[in-house]
Write a protein that holds these residues in place. Structure first.
Motif, PDB file in Angstrom:
ATOM      1  N   LYS A  63      40.220  20.924  18.723  1.00  0.00           N
ATOM      2  CA  LYS A  63      41.627  21.014  19.490  1.00  0.00           C
ATOM      3  C   LYS A  63      42.402  19.678  19.453  1.00  0.00           C
ATOM      4  O   LYS A  63      43.581  19.757  19.015  1.00  0.00           O
ATOM      5  CB  LYS A  63      41.349  20.811  21.230  1.00  0.00           C
ATOM      6  CG  LYS A  63      42.606  20.690  21.906  1.00  0.00           C
ATOM      7  CD  LYS A  63      42.354  21.065  23.427  1.00  0.00           C
ATOM      8  CE  LYS A  63      41.610  20.044  24.107  1.00  0.00           C
ATOM      9  NZ  LYS A  63      42.591  18.801  24.160  1.00  0.00           N
ATOM     10  N   GLU A  64      41.670  18.419  19.529  1.00  0.00           N
ATOM     11  CA  GLU A  64      42.386  17.094  18.870  1.00  0.00           C
ATOM     12  C   GLU A  64      42.789  17.030  17.463  1.00  0.00           C
ATOM     13  O   GLU A  64      43.536  16.594  17.191  1.00  0.00           O
ATOM     14  CB  GLU A  64      41.448  16.025  19.335  1.00  0.00           C
ATOM     15  CG  GLU A  64      41.253  15.917  21.087  1.00  0.00           C
ATOM     16  CD  GLU A  64      42.716  15.838  21.709  1.00  0.00           C
ATOM     17  OE1 GLU A  64      43.750  15.224  21.383  1.00  0.00           O
ATOM     18  OE2 GLU A  64      42.706  16.722  22.658  1.00  0.00           O
ATOM     19  N   LYS A  85      46.277  20.815  19.280  1.00  0.00           N
ATOM     20  CA  LYS A  85      46.471  21.884  20.151  1.00  0.00           C
ATOM     21  C   LYS A  85      46.602  21.566  21.545  1.00  0.00           C
ATOM     22  O   LYS A  85      45.592  20.758  21.955  1.00  0.00           O
ATOM     23  CB  LYS A  85      45.705  23.050  19.929  1.00  0.00           C
ATOM     24  CG  LYS A  85      45.497  23.648  18.471  1.00  0.00           C
ATOM     25  CD  LYS A  85      47.065  24.219  18.014  1.00  0.00           C
ATOM     26  CE  LYS A  85      46.848  24.705  16.636  1.00  0.00           C
ATOM     27  NZ  LYS A  85      48.040  25.512  16.298  1.00  0.00           N
ATOM     28  N   SER A  86      47.215  22.335  22.272  1.00  0.00           N
ATOM     29  CA  SER A  86      47.065  22.121  23.914  1.00  0.00           C
ATOM     30  C   SER A  86      46.095  22.770  24.197  1.00  0.00           C
ATOM     31  O   SER A  86      45.306  23.668  23.498  1.00  0.00           O
ATOM     32  CB  SER A  86      48.410  22.725  24.582  1.00  0.00           C
ATOM     33  OG  SER A  86      48.725  24.052  24.286  1.00  0.00           O
ATOM     34  N   LEU A  87      45.633  23.068  25.460  1.00  0.00           N
ATOM     35  CA  LEU A  87      44.661  23.872  26.007  1.00  0.00           C
ATOM     36  C   LEU A  87      44.725  25.245  26.152  1.00  0.00           C
ATOM     37  O   LEU A  87      43.885  25.838  25.544  1.00  0.00           O
ATOM     38  CB  LEU A  87      44.489  23.459  27.632  1.00  0.00           C
ATOM     39  CG  LEU A  87      43.958  21.928  27.874  1.00  0.00           C
ATOM     40  CD1 LEU A  87      44.189  21.970  29.477  1.00  0.00           C
ATOM     41  CD2 LEU A  87      42.542  21.863  27.551  1.00  0.00           C
ATOM     42  N   SER A 103      46.740  26.463  23.663  1.00  0.00           N
ATOM     43  CA  SER A 103      46.642  27.013  22.229  1.00  0.00           C
ATOM     44  C   SER A 103      45.158  26.952  21.749  1.00  0.00           C
ATOM     45  O   SER A 103      44.697  27.775  20.997  1.00  0.00           O
ATOM     46  CB  SER A 103      47.482  26.041  21.282  1.00  0.00           C
ATOM     47  OG  SER A 103      48.929  25.976  21.813  1.00  0.00           O
ATOM     48  N   ALA A 104      44.528  25.908  22.207  1.00  0.00           N
ATOM     49  CA  ALA A 104      42.800  26.120  21.880  1.00  0.00           C
ATOM     50  C   ALA A 104      42.264  27.270  22.226  1.00  0.00           C
ATOM     51  O   ALA A 104      41.371  27.927  21.794  1.00  0.00           O
ATOM     52  CB  ALA A 104      42.342  24.793  22.493  1.00  0.00           C
ATOM     53  N   GLU A 105      42.626  27.817  23.537  1.00  0.00           N
ATOM     54  CA  GLU A 105      42.186  29.070  23.969  1.00  0.00           C
ATOM     55  C   GLU A 105      42.591  30.194  23.197  1.00  0.00           C
ATOM     56  O   GLU A 105      41.657  31.133  22.730  1.00  0.00           O
ATOM     57  CB  GLU A 105      42.893  29.343  25.277  1.00  0.00           C
ATOM     58  CG  GLU A 105      42.517  30.710  26.035  1.00  0.00           C
ATOM     59  CD  GLU A 105      43.193  31.197  27.412  1.00  0.00           C
ATOM     60  OE1 GLU A 105      43.317  32.363  27.411  1.00  0.00           O
ATOM     61  OE2 GLU A 105      43.797  30.269  27.811  1.00  0.00           O
ATOM     62  N   LEU A 118      41.538  28.760  19.005  1.00  0.00           N
ATOM     63  CA  LEU A 118      40.117  27.952  18.375  1.00  0.00           C
ATOM     64  C   LEU A 118      38.788  28.633  19.102  1.00  0.00           C
ATOM     65  O   LEU A 118      37.873  28.849  18.390  1.00  0.00           O
ATOM     66  CB  LEU A 118      40.238  26.454  18.541  1.00  0.00           C
ATOM     67  CG  LEU A 118      41.121  25.744  17.917  1.00  0.00           C
ATOM     68  CD1 LEU A 118      41.296  24.219  18.311  1.00  0.00           C
ATOM     69  CD2 LEU A 118      41.132  25.866  16.493  1.00  0.00           C
ATOM     70  N   SER A 119      39.186  29.232  20.426  1.00  0.00           N
ATOM     71  CA  SER A 119      37.882  29.342  20.966  1.00  0.00           C
ATOM     72  C   SER A 119      37.042  30.413  20.607  1.00  0.00           C
ATOM     73  O   SER A 119      35.952  30.484  20.725  1.00  0.00           O
ATOM     74  CB  SER A 119      38.149  29.563  22.605  1.00  0.00           C
ATOM     75  OG  SER A 119      39.227  30.840  22.604  1.00  0.00           O
ATOM     76  N   HIS A 156      41.493  28.579  29.304  1.00  0.00           N
ATOM     77  CA  HIS A 156      42.104  27.218  29.124  1.00  0.00           C
ATOM     78  C   HIS A 156      41.471  26.382  30.267  1.00  0.00           C
ATOM     79  O   HIS A 156      41.353  25.277  30.102  1.00  0.00           O
ATOM     80  CB  HIS A 156      43.379  27.162  29.119  1.00  0.00           C
ATOM     81  CG  HIS A 156      44.305  27.721  30.151  1.00  0.00           C
ATOM     82  ND1 HIS A 156      44.463  28.894  30.508  1.00  0.00           N
ATOM     83  CD2 HIS A 156      44.919  26.931  31.145  1.00  0.00           C
ATOM     84  CE1 HIS A 156      45.010  28.985  31.506  1.00  0.00           C
ATOM     85  NE2 HIS A 156      45.575  27.818  31.957  1.00  0.00           N
ATOM     86  N   ARG A 213      39.555  12.773  25.743  1.00  0.00           N
ATOM     87  CA  ARG A 213      40.467  13.067  24.599  1.00  0.00           C
ATOM     88  C   ARG A 213      40.565  11.725  23.501  1.00  0.00           C
ATOM     89  O   ARG A 213      40.793  11.771  22.353  1.00  0.00           O
ATOM     90  CB  ARG A 213      42.001  13.252  25.093  1.00  0.00           C
ATOM     91  CG  ARG A 213      42.005  14.621  25.730  1.00  0.00           C
ATOM     92  CD  ARG A 213      43.422  15.135  25.840  1.00  0.00           C
ATOM     93  NE  ARG A 213      43.673  16.363  26.798  1.00  0.00           N
ATOM     94  CZ  ARG A 213      44.757  16.958  26.894  1.00  0.00           C
ATOM     95  NH1 ARG A 213      45.728  16.599  26.458  1.00  0.00           N
ATOM     96  NH2 ARG A 213      44.694  18.315  27.610  1.00  0.00           N
TER      97      ARG A 213
END
Length: 273
Positions: A52-53, A57-59, A61-63, A66-67, A77, A252
Motif C-alpha cells: 500500500k505504501e 494508496k489509501s486504505l 484504494s488498497a482494499e 491490492l487486497s 479497509h 507506515r
C-alpha cells in the motif's frame, strides 16, 4: 546497479515477491492460543500494508486494488486499518528492515556510517521520532536499521546500531556518554559533534579527542549525505502521515523505509534472479 529511474523499480509484482521473500524468514510461526486464529496469514497482512505504501494508496484504494491480488480475496479497509494499528505488525516490519539492510550491506560496500533521527507528524500533528543507521556508498545511501524506542537516548541507539567498522558520524544530539560508549562497543570510530554544555564522561572525552583530528573534522562535513534518505522519503510521501493513531504512524513509517530498501534491492541485478 541499475539507475534509480529504471522502470523495474515500479514493478509492483516484483516488489510483492521480494517482500514475501524477506518476510518469510522473519515472521514467527503462530502458536496455539485461545480464540479464533486470524482469517488470513500475518504474511499477507504485512505484504498488503507495505505494498500500500509502495503504490501510495489509501486504505480504501488498497482494499479495491491490492487486497484481492495479495490475499486472494477482498479485504475491507477497516480490517487493514486494524492490522496497521497493531504493535506486533510494526515490530515485524522493523525486523524485516534489518534483514533487508543486511542484504544491502552484503552487496554494497560502504565508506562510513551516519546515525541520525527525524520526525514525521500525523494527521493531528503528533510527531513520531525515529532513529536510522545509514551506510554511505559511492553510488547511494541505504538504511540498515531503524528504531522507534523512546525514553533515554541510549535505548534507540543500542537498538539501531548494528556491528560495523569505520567512522560513525553523529550530530550534537548524540553527544551522550552512554550512547558514545555503545558506539565504541559496536567497533565504530564515533565522530560526534560536541555539545558545548556537556563535558563529563570517559567515552565522551575519547570522542572529543577523535573530533579534534583534522581529518575527522573534514570527514564530518560528509554527514549531510546520510540525510538524503530522509529527503527521499519526504519527496516521495510528504512530511505528514494521514493517520489517527500513534501505532499506525509508526507502522507506515517503517513500511516506507522498507519500500526504500526494496527499491534498492530491485536495482541490484543479483537479486533480480
Amino acid at each position: 546497479m541499475l539507475f534509480r529511474w529504471h522502470s523495474i523499480t515500479e514493478n509492483i509484482k516484483l516488489f510483492i515477491s521480494k517482500i514475501k521473500q524477506l518476510a518469510r524468514s522473519i515472521i514467527p510461526r503462530r502458536r496455539k492460543s485461545r480464540g479464533r486464529p486470524p482469517k488470513r496469514s500475518i504474511l499477507s497482512y504485512i505484504t498488503l500494508l507495505v505494498a500500500k505504501e509502495f503504490d501510495k494508496k489509501s486504505l480504501r484504494s488498497a482494499e479495491v486494488r491490492l487486497s484481492e491480488s495479495i490475499c486472494k480475496e477482498r479485504v475491507d479497509h477497516s480490517v487493514i486499518s486494524y492490522w496497521e494499528s497493531k504493535q506486533d505488525i510494526s515490530n515485524c516490519i522493523t525486523r524485516i528492515v534489518e534483514e533487508a539492510g543486511y542484504l544491502l550491506e552484503r552487496s554494497l560496500s560502504y565508506e562510513f556510517s551516519v546515525i541520525d533521527a527525524t520526525k514525521f507528524s500525523s494527521w493531528y500533528k503528533e510527531e513520531i521520532e525515529f532513529h536510522v543507521l545509514n551506510r554511505i556508498n559511492e553510488e547511494t545511501v541505504y538504511p540498515v536499521s531503524i528504531s522507534f524506542l523512546r525514553g533515554s537516548l541510549a535505548a534507540p541507539v543500542r537498538e539501531v546500531l548494528q556491528e560495523g567498522t569505520g567512522n560513525l558520524y553523529a550530530d550534537a544530539g548524540y553527544d551522550d556518554n552512554t550512547s558514545i560508549g555503545i558506539m565504541f562497543e559496536k567497533e565504530y570510530v564515533p565522530i560526534v559533534c560536541p555539545n558545548k554544555n556537556r563535558w563529563h564522561g570517559y567515552h565522551r572525552k575519547k570522542a572529543r579527542k577523535l573530533n579534534r583530528n583534522i581529518n575527522n573534522r573534514f570527514g564530518y562535513r560528509q554527514r549531510g549525505r546520510g540525510e538524503s534518505h530522509f529527503g527521499s522519503l519526504t519527496n516521495a510521501y510528504g512530511d505528514r502521515i494521514k493517520t489517527l493513531s500513534t501505532q499506525a504512524t509508526i507502522t507506515r513509517t517503517a513500511a516506507r523505509v522498507l519500500c526504500y530498501q526494496v527499491r534498492l534491492l530491485m536495482r541490484i541485478t543479483e537479486y533480480l534472479l
